[in-house]
Design a protein around this motif. Structure first.
Motif, mmCIF file in Angstrom:
data_model
loop_
_atom_site.group_PDB
_atom_site.id
_atom_site.type_symbol
_atom_site.label_atom_id
_atom_site.label_comp_id
_atom_site.label_asym_id
_atom_site.label_seq_id
_atom_site.Cartn_x
_atom_site.Cartn_y
_atom_site.Cartn_z
ATOM 1 N N GLY A 41 0.829 -1.191 0.000
ATOM 2 C CA GLY A 41 0.000 0.000 0.000
ATOM 3 C C GLY A 41 0.872 1.253 0.000
ATOM 4 O O GLY A 41 2.039 1.220 0.403
ATOM 5 N N ALA A 42 0.297 2.352 -0.441
ATOM 6 C CA ALA A 42 1.056 3.602 -0.522
ATOM 7 C C ALA A 42 1.569 4.038 0.842
ATOM 8 O O ALA A 42 2.726 4.474 0.978
ATOM 9 N N ARG A 43 0.756 3.908 1.869
ATOM 10 C CA ARG A 43 1.191 4.349 3.194
ATOM 11 C C ARG A 43 2.199 3.377 3.819
ATOM 12 O O ARG A 43 3.017 3.780 4.635
ATOM 13 N N THR A 44 2.127 2.116 3.416
ATOM 14 C CA THR A 44 3.151 1.171 3.856
ATOM 15 C C THR A 44 4.498 1.553 3.259
ATOM 16 O O THR A 44 5.531 1.564 3.950
ATOM 17 N N ARG A 45 4.497 1.888 1.964
ATOM 18 C CA ARG A 45 5.731 2.324 1.307
ATOM 19 C C ARG A 45 6.229 3.634 1.909
ATOM 20 O O ARG A 45 7.430 3.820 2.113
ATOM 21 N N ASP A 88 0.887 0.070 -4.740
ATOM 22 C CA ASP A 88 -0.411 0.578 -5.169
ATOM 23 C C ASP A 88 -0.556 2.009 -4.648
ATOM 24 O O ASP A 88 -0.766 2.224 -3.455
ATOM 25 N N TRP A 89 -0.433 2.990 -5.539
ATOM 26 C CA TRP A 89 -0.474 4.397 -5.147
ATOM 27 C C TRP A 89 -1.879 4.979 -5.235
ATOM 28 O O TRP A 89 -2.045 6.208 -5.273
ATOM 29 N N ALA A 90 -2.899 4.144 -5.251
ATOM 30 C CA ALA A 90 -4.268 4.630 -5.436
ATOM 31 C C ALA A 90 -4.710 5.559 -4.309
ATOM 32 O O ALA A 90 -5.416 6.547 -4.540
#
Length: 272
Positions: A41-45, A88-90
């Protein structure tokens, strides 16, 4: 420890995955035993990028070398724009992620790091086998610190939307199993007692400065909760039961029961 398991079958458990095992064993099995993967996920990255940037700062200070905030910013930039995994940068675009990351790295460097006396940064520990439970504990400890009384404790960096409240209180609930393993591994690696509270270095990944809180929370005696006592079994005993019997049941009420977070979501019979 009283659980009888097959001593020839040892299952490794990463410290960071133990909470997942208790939250939803089916999701834990899919990720850790069946090796099913999905995009990060974007926030994980974003959390990974922040972690790498502030680790550079703490490591260089630990070894007595100079380091600039620009160097940490470059690491953050590379982690956001050239990740070594599918992302996933959604939910959060890369420009926004980098902006949030820069702000939080600066807050960590100016508000948290100066208050800590670190004696270890990103400490990779030898695995610890608990043969009577059929478990092998593994993990890399974010930080080992020394408090004013000379006691050692472990610290872990946590990012997320709710890591720190507007009142400055750091969310520590749910982190005890992981902190317990880190504490046990640290004592094993250092061959010293690790008795100070485990510390959570929380950073809230809000989009605006008003919501970007940082702080330090503490968990008392996480290893005791993990290992238990003669009178009351600890969390590892419960983990051993799940692993021994292969009872990887699902939890449809988990906050992570979602196709974005669980690689077994599409075929999971427990959410039907």
């Amino acid at each position: 420890m009283n659980i009888a398991v097959n001593p020839t079958k040892i299952i490794p458990i990463r410290a960071s995955s133990l909470s997942d095992l208790f939250d939803c064993p089916a999701r834990w099995e899919a990720k850790n035993l069946l090796n099913k993967r999905m995009p990060a996920g974007a926030r994980t990255r974003l959390g990974t990028a922040i972690h790498e940037a502030v680790t550079q700062w703490d490591h260089m200070h630990l070894i007595g070398e100079s380091v600039s905030t620009e160097e940490c910013s470059e690491i953050l930039h590379q982690q956001i724009w050239q990740p070594n995994e599918e992302v996933d940068w959604a939910d959060l675009d890369q420009n926004s992620a980098e902006s949030i990351g820069h702000a939080l790295v600066n807050k960590y460097i100016t508000q948290i790091a100066p208050t800590q006396k670190f004696i270890g940064v990103e400490v990779r520990c030898e695995s610890l086998i608990l043969a009577d439970l059929g478990i092998e504990l593994t993990g890399t400890i974010d930080r080992i610190y020394e408090n004013d009384e000379g006691e050692l404790g472990i610290g872990d960096i946590k990012t997320g939307k709710t890591s720190v409240g507007s009142d400055g209180v750091v969310k520590t609930s749910g982190h005890t199993p992981q902190m317990g393993i880190y504490t046990v591994l640290a004592a094993h690696a250092l061959q010293e007692s690790v008795t100070a509270p485990a510390r959570i270095y929380g950073l809230t990944t809000a989009k605006t400065d008003k919501g970007q809180h940082v702080g330090i929370g503490e968990i008392e005696s996480p290893a005791e909760v993990l290992l238990g006592t003669e009178e009351e079994p600890g969390l590892l005993h419960h983990a051993a039961k799940i692993l021994k019997h292969g009872t990887f049941y699902g939890n449809s009420k988990s906050m992570l029961c979602n196709e974005k977070f669980c690689p077994a979501f599409a075929t999971c019979k427990f959410r039907k």
